[in-house]
Write a protein that holds these residues in place. Sequence first.
Motif, short mmCIF file in Angstrom:
data_model
loop_
_atom_site.label_atom_id
_atom_site.label_comp_id
_atom_site.label_asym_id
_atom_site.label_seq_id
_atom_site.Cartn_x
_atom_site.Cartn_y
_atom_site.Cartn_z
N GLN A 77 0.72 -1.01 0.12
CA GLN A 77 0.23 0.07 -0.01
C GLN A 77 0.85 1.23 0.12
N GLY A 78 0.63 2.27 -0.88
CA GLY A 78 1.41 3.49 -0.96
C GLY A 78 2.69 3.14 -1.71
N LEU A 79 3.09 2.05 -2.28
CA LEU A 79 4.21 1.76 -3.10
C LEU A 79 3.92 1.96 -4.58
N ASN A 80 4.43 2.48 -5.52
CA ASN A 80 4.16 2.71 -6.64
C ASN A 80 4.88 1.78 -7.48
N ASN A 81 4.46 1.26 -8.53
CA ASN A 81 5.05 0.26 -9.36
C ASN A 81 5.93 -0.72 -8.83
N GLN A 82 5.33 -1.30 -7.60
CA GLN A 82 6.07 -2.41 -7.09
C GLN A 82 5.30 -3.67 -7.33
N ALA A 83 5.58 -4.98 -6.98
CA ALA A 83 4.91 -6.15 -6.91
C ALA A 83 5.67 -7.06 -6.25
N VAL A 84 4.78 -8.15 -5.77
CA VAL A 84 5.69 -9.20 -5.26
C VAL A 84 5.73 -10.64 -6.06
N THR A 85 6.61 -11.46 -5.92
CA THR A 85 6.43 -12.59 -6.85
C THR A 85 5.23 -13.54 -6.32
N GLY A 86 4.29 -13.50 -7.19
CA GLY A 86 3.11 -14.14 -6.98
C GLY A 86 3.27 -15.86 -7.23
N PHE A 87 3.94 -16.24 -8.32
CA PHE A 87 4.35 -17.66 -8.79
C PHE A 87 5.48 -17.56 -9.49
N GLY A 88 6.58 -18.06 -9.11
CA GLY A 88 7.71 -17.78 -9.75
C GLY A 88 8.01 -18.39 -11.04
N GLU A 89 9.02 -18.05 -11.92
CA GLU A 89 9.25 -18.43 -13.11
C GLU A 89 9.22 -19.81 -13.40
#
Length: 319
Positions: A182-194
């Motif tokens: 919340q409040g971080l722009n253009n960030q993501a977490v690894t939902g399912f790795g490659e």
Amino acid sequence: MVVLTKPALGKPSSYFCGIPVINLREPGSAAPLVRACEELGFFKVTNHGIPMELISKLEAAAMEFFALPQTDKDRSGPANPFGYGSRCLGGNGDVGWVEYLLMEITSDPAALTFLAQSSANSFRCALKEYVLAVRKLAGEVLEMMAEGLKIEPRDALSRLVMDEESDSMLRVNHYPQCPMLQGLNNQAVTGFGEHTDPQIISVLRSNNTSGLEISLRDGSWVSVLPDRESFFVNVGDSLQVLTNGRFRSVRHRVLANGLQSRVSMIYFGGPPHGERLAPLSLLLGEGEESRYREFTWCEYKTCVYSNMLAHNRLEHFQK
């Protein structure tokens, strides 16, 4: 551990525009379908014949399940490998910002091991109907591949996933909101790795939330524009072997932006456990040698489960 990352393509304007779209009811679609398998190993199908009403019903039932208290969801697991799981994506250390249901499809495609444990009748009914429909779609796509490859019989590929002993699965993934973003722009977490999918074919759909990315031949990652009314198809490792590398098993991943929850449903069409996999002789040109040694699907599954997601499992079976 939750891994933060900056998506390479984080804005809708950066979605990859080169995803092939295959109209299953349009004459002559077999040839572009084969090109899509060769170039990307990934494409979108329209006019698939699966009613949106069924898709929406299953999606709503899945969201109801994932909204249950954690103690209720845990009664459907732990995933070993089937049932409910959260964060842990196998026994080798892979984790993701995801919770999921992994269900085995037995010789009766309407029978799922999870159903006996679930008290949600609407979910059970929706799953049964959906599995029958998507299994039929997978067979139709594989028959179109055979047509485009000019191999006979027409069910040379589809019989492997339509066989009553086929080893197929259904996975429902939920990527929940992530408070730390919340409040971080253009960030993501690894939902399912490659990873690549080990089976023959994967048929997937998701709600209208982005996150899916595929790897191009040059190794770059591109974002896939979500389309909840269509289905996306992945070429799996086993199909790459059957075509002697002509078709490409696509490497893909999911980045969860944490601001919107994402739900995806993936049907994995696998061959029977004892099926021997090797390049089809009909696809070998004059003087062309097989790039893979023969192995059984059971052997390959054992290899898959003993490696981490990102590993190249097929290299162990190359000549």
